[in-house]
Design a protein around this motif. Structure first.
Motif, PDB file in Angstrom:
ATOM      1  N   ALA A  41       0.825  -1.203   0.000  1.00 52.53           N
ATOM      2  CA  ALA A  41       0.000   0.000   0.000  1.00 52.53           C
ATOM      3  C   ALA A  41       0.863   1.258   0.000  1.00 52.53           C
ATOM      4  CB  ALA A  41      -0.937  -0.005   1.196  1.00 52.53           C
ATOM      5  N   CYS A  42       1.932   1.263   0.793  1.00 53.97           N
ATOM      6  CA  CYS A  42       2.825   2.426   0.843  1.00 53.97           C
ATOM      7  C   CYS A  42       3.472   2.665  -0.513  1.00 53.97           C
ATOM      8  CB  CYS A  42       3.898   2.223   1.912  1.00 53.97           C
ATOM      9  SG  CYS A  42       3.291   2.334   3.619  1.00 53.97           S
ATOM     10  N   THR A  43       3.875   1.599  -1.167  1.00 53.72           N
ATOM     11  CA  THR A  43       4.515   1.729  -2.466  1.00 53.72           C
ATOM     12  C   THR A  43       3.524   2.222  -3.511  1.00 53.72           C
ATOM     13  OG1 THR A  43       6.050  -0.043  -1.899  1.00 53.72           O
ATOM     14  CG2 THR A  43       5.833   0.508  -4.227  1.00 53.72           C
ATOM     15  N   ARG A  44       2.343   1.653  -3.521  1.00 56.63           N
ATOM     16  CA  ARG A  44       1.330   2.064  -4.492  1.00 56.63           C
ATOM     17  C   ARG A  44       0.951   3.528  -4.306  1.00 56.63           C
ATOM     18  NH1 ARG A  44      -1.191  -1.526  -7.606  1.00 56.63           N
ATOM     19  NH2 ARG A  44      -2.963  -0.108  -7.814  1.00 56.63           N
ATOM     20  N   ALA A  45       0.978   4.011  -3.079  1.00 55.75           N
ATOM     21  CA  ALA A  45       0.623   5.410  -2.824  1.00 55.75           C
ATOM     22  C   ALA A  45       1.487   6.365  -3.633  1.00 55.75           C
ATOM     23  CB  ALA A  45       0.764   5.712  -1.330  1.00 55.75           C
ATOM     24  N   VAL A  46       2.765   6.041  -3.765  1.00 51.11           N
ATOM     25  CA  VAL A  46       3.699   6.913  -4.476  1.00 51.11           C
ATOM     26  C   VAL A  46       3.742   6.586  -5.962  1.00 51.11           C
ATOM     27  CG1 VAL A  46       6.112   7.648  -4.616  1.00 51.11           C
ATOM     28  CG2 VAL A  46       5.063   7.205  -2.384  1.00 51.11           C
ATOM     29  N   VAL A  47       3.759   5.305  -6.302  1.00 51.32           N
ATOM     30  CA  VAL A  47       3.856   4.910  -7.708  1.00 51.32           C
ATOM     31  C   VAL A  47       2.604   5.321  -8.490  1.00 51.32           C
ATOM     32  CG1 VAL A  47       4.001   2.903  -9.244  1.00 51.32           C
ATOM     33  CG2 VAL A  47       5.472   3.051  -7.235  1.00 51.32           C
ATOM     34  N   GLU A  48       1.459   5.308  -7.842  1.00 44.23           N
ATOM     35  CA  GLU A  48       0.217   5.672  -8.516  1.00 44.23           C
ATOM     36  C   GLU A  48      -0.021   7.178  -8.549  1.00 44.23           C
ATOM     37  OE1 GLU A  48      -2.102   3.834 -10.153  1.00 44.23           O
ATOM     38  OE2 GLU A  48      -0.670   2.189  -9.972  1.00 44.23           O
ATOM     39  N   ALA A  49       0.767   7.942  -7.817  1.00 38.86           N
ATOM     40  CA  ALA A  49       0.530   9.384  -7.711  1.00 38.86           C
ATOM     41  C   ALA A  49       0.906  10.116  -8.993  1.00 38.86           C
ATOM     42  CB  ALA A  49       1.324   9.960  -6.541  1.00 38.86           C
ATOM     43  N   ARG A  50       0.151  11.152  -9.276  1.00 39.06           N
ATOM     44  CA  ARG A  50       0.477  12.087 -10.346  1.00 39.06           C
ATOM     45  C   ARG A  50       0.622  13.468  -9.719  1.00 39.06           C
ATOM     46  NH1 ARG A  50      -0.274   9.682 -15.285  1.00 39.06           N
ATOM     47  NH2 ARG A  50      -1.486   7.740 -15.272  1.00 39.06           N
ATOM     48  N   ALA A  51       1.530  14.262 -10.252  1.00 34.31           N
ATOM     49  CA  ALA A  51       1.806  15.569  -9.672  1.00 34.31           C
ATOM     50  C   ALA A  51       0.558  16.444  -9.682  1.00 34.31           C
ATOM     51  CB  ALA A  51       2.935  16.241 -10.437  1.00 34.31           C
ATOM     52  N   VAL A  52       0.416  17.257  -8.655  1.00 32.32           N
ATOM     53  CA  VAL A  52      -0.682  18.214  -8.575  1.00 32.32           C
ATOM     54  C   VAL A  52      -0.129  19.601  -8.885  1.00 32.32           C
ATOM     55  CG1 VAL A  52      -1.939  16.820  -6.897  1.00 32.32           C
ATOM     56  CG2 VAL A  52      -0.349  18.565  -6.099  1.00 32.32           C
ATOM     57  N   PRO A  53      -0.948  20.508  -9.395  1.00 29.68           N
ATOM     58  CA  PRO A  53      -0.457  21.843  -9.739  1.00 29.68           C
ATOM     59  C   PRO A  53       0.232  22.525  -8.560  1.00 29.68           C
ATOM     60  CG  PRO A  53      -2.659  21.521 -10.627  1.00 29.68           C
ATOM     61  CD  PRO A  53      -2.379  20.338  -9.743  1.00 29.68           C
ATOM     62  N   GLY A  54       1.421  23.022  -8.800  1.00 28.17           N
ATOM     63  CA  GLY A  54       2.164  23.716  -7.755  1.00 28.17           C
ATOM     64  C   GLY A  54       2.901  22.813  -6.798  1.00 28.17           C
ATOM     65  N   GLY A  55       2.781  21.496  -6.986  1.00 29.01           N
ATOM     66  CA  GLY A  55       3.414  20.547  -6.082  1.00 29.01           C
ATOM     67  C   GLY A  55       4.694  19.976  -6.654  1.00 29.01           C
ATOM     68  N   PRO A  56       5.297  19.030  -5.936  1.00 28.91           N
ATOM     69  CA  PRO A  56       6.535  18.409  -6.402  1.00 28.91           C
ATOM     70  C   PRO A  56       6.269  17.438  -7.546  1.00 28.91           C
ATOM     71  CG  PRO A  56       5.763  17.302  -4.447  1.00 28.91           C
ATOM     72  CD  PRO A  56       4.841  18.470  -4.654  1.00 28.91           C
ATOM     73  N   PRO A  57       7.303  17.037  -8.267  1.00 28.81           N
ATOM     74  CA  PRO A  57       7.102  16.048  -9.334  1.00 28.81           C
ATOM     75  C   PRO A  57       6.744  14.688  -8.754  1.00 28.81           C
ATOM     76  CG  PRO A  57       9.439  16.424  -8.998  1.00 28.81           C
ATOM     77  CD  PRO A  57       8.717  17.436  -8.161  1.00 28.81           C
ATOM     78  N   SER A  58       6.127  13.880  -9.564  1.00 27.72           N
ATOM     79  CA  SER A  58       5.803  12.521  -9.160  1.00 27.72           C
ATOM     80  C   SER A  58       6.814  11.554  -9.761  1.00 27.72           C
ATOM     81  CB  SER A  58       4.394  12.139  -9.618  1.00 27.72           C
ATOM     82  OG  SER A  58       4.359  12.011 -11.035  1.00 27.72           O
ATOM     83  N   TYR A  59       6.799  10.331  -9.263  1.00 26.93           N
ATOM     84  CA  TYR A  59       7.640   9.285  -9.841  1.00 26.93           C
ATOM     85  C   TYR A  59       7.320   9.091 -11.316  1.00 26.93           C
ATOM     86  CZ  TYR A  59       9.535   4.567 -10.602  1.00 26.93           C
ATOM     87  OH  TYR A  59      10.221   3.475 -11.085  1.00 26.93           O
ATOM     88  N   ARG A  60       6.050   9.164 -11.653  1.00 29.65           N
ATOM     89  CA  ARG A  60       5.643   8.994 -13.046  1.00 29.65           C
ATOM     90  C   ARG A  60       6.201  10.108 -13.929  1.00 29.65           C
ATOM     91  NH1 ARG A  60       1.225   5.623 -14.352  1.00 29.65           N
ATOM     92  NH2 ARG A  60       0.565   4.344 -12.587  1.00 29.65           N
ATOM     93  N   ASP A  61       6.333  11.320 -13.372  1.00 29.06           N
ATOM     94  CA  ASP A  61       6.912  12.420 -14.143  1.00 29.06           C
ATOM     95  C   ASP A  61       8.379  12.162 -14.447  1.00 29.06           C
ATOM     96  OD1 ASP A  61       4.564  13.961 -14.100  1.00 29.06           O
ATOM     97  OD2 ASP A  61       5.088  14.821 -12.152  1.00 29.06           O
ATOM     98  N   LEU A  62       9.108  11.697 -13.436  1.00 22.86           N
ATOM     99  CA  LEU A  62      10.552  11.552 -13.574  1.00 22.86           C
ATOM    100  C   LEU A  62      10.968  10.266 -14.278  1.00 22.86           C
ATOM    101  CD1 LEU A  62      11.738  12.884 -10.093  1.00 22.86           C
ATOM    102  CD2 LEU A  62      11.733  14.086 -12.277  1.00 22.86           C
ATOM    103  N   CYS A  63      10.175   9.213 -14.134  1.00 20.63           N
ATOM    104  CA  CYS A  63      10.554   7.909 -14.696  1.00 20.63           C
ATOM    105  C   CYS A  63       9.418   7.309 -15.523  1.00 20.63           C
ATOM    106  CB  CYS A  63      10.948   6.960 -13.570  1.00 20.63           C
ATOM    107  SG  CYS A  63      12.401   7.482 -12.636  1.00 20.63           S
ATOM    108  N   PRO A  64       9.001   7.980 -16.585  1.00 19.28           N
ATOM    109  CA  PRO A  64       7.880   7.438 -17.366  1.00 19.28           C
ATOM    110  C   PRO A  64       8.206   6.112 -18.031  1.00 19.28           C
ATOM    111  CG  PRO A  64       8.914   9.293 -18.501  1.00 19.28           C
ATOM    112  CD  PRO A  64       9.480   9.264 -17.116  1.00 19.28           C
ATOM    113  N   SER A  65       9.482   5.861 -18.336  1.00 21.96           N
ATOM    114  CA  SER A  65       9.810   4.608 -19.009  1.00 21.96           C
ATOM    115  C   SER A  65       9.616   3.387 -18.118  1.00 21.96           C
ATOM    116  CB  SER A  65      11.259   4.636 -19.525  1.00 21.96           C
ATOM    117  OG  SER A  65      12.189   4.647 -18.450  1.00 21.96           O
TER     118      SER A  65
END
Length: 205
Positions: A177-201
């Motif tokens: 659950a902890c891992t999915r919380a971050v891996v499934e996240a997408r950046a919100v306006p004005g917030g930090p980048p998400s894992y998906r933003d930095l590592c789309p591949s």
């Protein structure tokens, strides 16, 4: 009313309490995982990850807890960008909070054991964990009726084995659950980048 309005699908990532959450220097979020044990007992977890540590290994670009997603090793340039981000200055004073729920009938003491063991799952998923700047808390609930009376030795051993299966599942699922919380996240306006933003591949098949 909240349960009826929620429906059967649980949103994950930067939703609800996870919108303003951070995991290290990345977007945090909400994650969940559940299973049905061999005897029919249900164990479910939900975590809001707002942690000083990260669920991601900067050397590989993949989660420390690898079973929750089928991810590819990110491209070298993405791994470098992720490592640079993870080593950036952090905002202290974070709190990861969650719950482990089961259909088993547990006593108050057994619920306490379940909650305590869930912290093992947090430690599997997040590194560093339980720092001086984290306020990590996990609750446990049981929907079944706890047995009463005094059990004989054989019943006590069988019950201990069933309880052990529940707490082991709770720890494993809380890590997921902890891992999915971050891996499934997408950046919100004005917030930090998400894992998906930095590592789309990592998400390409």
């Amino acid at each position: 009313r909240a349960v009826r309005a929620a429906g059967s699908r649980v949103a994950e990532g930067a939703v609800g309490a996870g919108t303003g959450a951070l995991s290290g220097t990345l977007q945090g979020g909400v994650g969940t995982a559940s299973t049905v044990l061999a005897d029919g007992t249900v164990v479910g977890t939900l975590a809001v990850v707002n942690s000083v540590g990260s669920v991601l290994d900067p050397s590989t670009g993949l989660p420390w807890e690898a079973s929750s997603h089928r991810l590819r090793r990110p491209a070298a340039s993405e791994r470098r960008a992720l490592a640079d981000r993870l080593h950036a200055a952090q905002t202290p004073l974070n709190t990861t909070i969650g719950v482990v729920a089961t259909s088993a009938g547990l006593t108050t003491g057994e619920c306490s054991r379940l909650a305590t063991t869930a912290h093992d799952g947090l430690a599997r998923a997040v590194r560093p964990v339980h720092t001086m700047f984290d306020g990590d808390t996990v609750f446990a609930v049981a929907t079944g009726a706890a047995p009463g009376g005094t059990a004989d030795a054989a019943e006590a051993r069988a019950r201990a084995a069933r309880l052990n299966a529940v707490v082991e599942a709770g720890a494993r699922l809380f890590a997921v659950a902890c891992t999915r919380a971050v891996v499934e996240a997408r950046a919100v306006p004005g917030g930090p980048p998400s894992y998906r933003d930095l590592c789309p591949s990592a998400f390409t098949r």
